[in-house]
Design a protein around this motif. Sequence first.
Motif: not given
Length: 432
Positions: A2-12
């Motif tokens: 979930a960690g990388p996904m959270a960073l990806g969502i924040v970036a988008i």
Amino acid sequence: MAGPMALGIVAIQAFNLVDIFFIGLLGTEALAAISFTFPVTFVVISLAMGLGAGLSACLGQALGAGNQQQAALFTSHSLLLALLLVCLLSVLGMLSIDPLFRLLGATEALLVLLHDYMLIWYLTMPLLVLPMVGNSAIRATGDTRTPSVVMTVAGLVNGLLDPLLIFGLGPFPELGIKGAAMASACSWLMASVVGIWLLWRRERLLRWPLLQPGLLFIHWRKLLQVAIPASFTNLLNPLSTAVLMMILAGLGTEVVAAYGAASRIEALMLIAMMALSSVLAPFISQNTGAGQHQRSRRALLQSMRFAVGFQLGVFALLWVLAPWLADAFTDSQEVSRHLTFYLRLVPLGYGLQGCSMLLASALNGLRVSSISLLLNSIRLFGLLLPLAWLGSYWYGETGVFTGILIANILAGIIAATFAWWRFPWKIKQPIN
């Protein structure tokens, strides 16, 4: 995961704000035109998310069962179906730009801008859907870092090209609102090329030839069994929000403004839940395919416990920061008062709201997304909207916000009870 996904969502989300910022510099009409596109774009994104959920669930089970060949065939057939569906929607969209947006209330001046933007958007729409569905396939293998990097880089490309193509900086032509559409298309193209290459060369999940009638329609049917209910589940949220806004509109502009600001803060506060729910489905589908049903159950229950504890911490933080956040979002004392009250009340139920999100994702992983659709319908239309309406009738905006909290708590209790007593539900065999 979930960690990388959270960073990806924040970036988008950050790059989406940059996109809106540059379009806003073109003037009020350009910003208004983009606002009219949101219902259309959300329908397409919901379809892509539904197809991605179906592919992730079925592919994860096949990989968990060790059936690499069938997994590759299913991925190939799924991407072909996604491409066919989105091309059909693209043609229909291009033919209906003017009548559709007239129906939504756009003026003739805005229709000119909408036509310029949406014609490019519809033409390049397959480049948006393919990486969304393809990234779901990569996540189904257990790799969440690569899709997040692709999402982030695509958002960065969009953000860098926006000012160049919109305002014609340097050697680039000044394209106005067309430039915003072309910047998005370029970022989607990059994401599509990278995603297809990863699926083909690294994951070995694409096969040729695709046309194997004996399996093609079987795979399409299994994909759509998950994708259709999952797509409708995604569509229910903006529909219920629209009805809720109608309830709030009767209480005054200040209440609507406070809720709008609260929704933006809420989206940030629930990023951890969105990330966790996005990876729970492939985790459960792989373990289910491998016959590890109790591990799937433990994953869901532990995720729910984490959701409650983590979001209680978020609630405590918001309780302290609520007045400061309210003042940062508005100069109106009345709006600030409503927003502070919301942020000190509704987040108390974020943990149980997270339980509902996690159960929906887990059911998608088991390929029973129709149950997820039913539970989400109960949460929104059986609990949230009726309680919000009754609250507005009896206690005004205080009652609405309290109704939202009670609905989230009740729905979370239902989700947690269902997870404890009935999960896993109707385990389906991996694709063959």
